[in-house]
Design an enzyme around this catalytic site. Structure first.
Site, PDB file in Angstrom:
ATOM      1  CE  LYS A 168      -4.646   1.095   2.142  1.00 46.62           C
ATOM      2  NZ  LYS A 168      -5.239   0.825   3.479  1.00 46.62           N
TER       3      LYS A 168
HETATM    4  O1  G3P Z   1      -9.367   2.190   4.347  1.00 47.05           O
HETATM    5  C1  G3P Z   1      -9.259   3.402   4.864  1.00 47.05           C
HETATM    6  C2  G3P Z   1      -9.840   3.500   6.175  1.00 47.05           C
HETATM    7  O2  G3P Z   1      -8.947   2.718   7.019  1.00 47.05           O
HETATM    8  C3  G3P Z   1      -9.837   4.960   6.790  1.00 47.05           C
HETATM    9  O3  G3P Z   1     -11.118   4.920   7.057  1.00 47.05           O
HETATM   10  O4  G3P Z   1     -12.923   5.598   8.831  1.00 47.05           O
HETATM   11  O5  G3P Z   1     -10.403   6.228   9.160  1.00 47.05           O
HETATM   12  O6  G3P Z   1     -11.682   7.290   7.460  1.00 47.05           O
HETATM   13  P1  G3P Z   1     -11.661   6.100   8.085  1.00 47.05           P
END
Ligand code: G3P
Length: 218
Positions: free
Chosen positions: A87
């Protein structure tokens, strides 16, 4: 649409995998920290543990932000297990690193994507997957699902092979909207996946079926 789980929590990964509908896993440094995983060796061991549970792509994120350091770190991650996808953040050196890994047949997931322009660059560089963060876009009063539609449309125009992996999903409705928009993959928290099960008419209907069965049975 493929389902990935977006967590580094082993119990949640096992629970989603046991459902039989899990196609892969995504992690990031914040998700690893949330599980208290620290120290390079522990982090690497944790990725291998995840790969041994799920038979599908497992995204492991580089911490480096400079090209040579990204290559070194990405190659170390890719060597851990055949399921690892490296990634890489959407930055200038990240695009160069994606191009390099693409030429070496190492799979990549370009992360922290918030615009169609970024999506075009990542596809041109040969990213295997692209992660637009739809929840964070919604948080800033823009429309995450519209971005998924736009990127899917652009990729179809040019037959780009990069898969659109909708990330930062917050709700079951996001998952349904991603499917409507043509995302190839949705990476979701366990709660959002399990939320897809819910409908009160299912519960009421099942209760009645069981009650009626018991009446005749009795
Ligand atoms: O896949 C990306 C994710 O982990 C981010 O999620 O909820 O932190 O915006 P969030």
């Amino acid at each position: 649409m493929k389902f990935f789980i977006d967590t580094a929590n082993i119990n949640q990964i096992k629970e989603a995998n046991d459902l039989g509908v899990l196609d892969g896993v995504t992690t990031n440094p914040s998700l690893m920290a949330k599980e208290g995983i620290s120290g390079r060796n522990n982090v690497l061991d944790h990725y291998v543990n995840i790969c041994n549970i799920v038979n599908g792509p497992v995204s492991a994120e580089v911490i480096a932000t400079e090209f040579n350091a990204m290559i070194k770190e990405g190659e170390e991650l890719a060597a851990l297990h055949k399921n690892i996808v490296v990634k890489i953040p959407m930055i200038k050196d990240g695009i160069k690193a994606i191009k390099y890994f693409s030429s070496k047949n190492i799979k990549t997931n370009c992360t922290l994507v918030f615009s169609a322009g970024q999506a075009i660059l990542a596809a041109k560089a040969g990213a295997t997957m692209l992660s637009p963060f739809i929840g964070r876009i919604d948080d800033s009063s823009w429309n995450g699902i519209q971005l998924i539609e736009q990127i899917v449309h652009i990729y179809e125009n040019y037959n780009f092979e990069t898969e659109v992996l909708a990330a930062s999903i917050r709700t079951p409705l996001h998952i349904v909207q991603c499917a409507e928009a043509g995302a190839h993959i949705a990476t979701c928290p366990l709660d959002s996946i399990l939320g897809l099960l819910k409908h009160p008419l299912t519960d009421i209907g099942l209760e009645k079926f069981i009650a009626d069965y018991k009446k005749v049975e009795a």
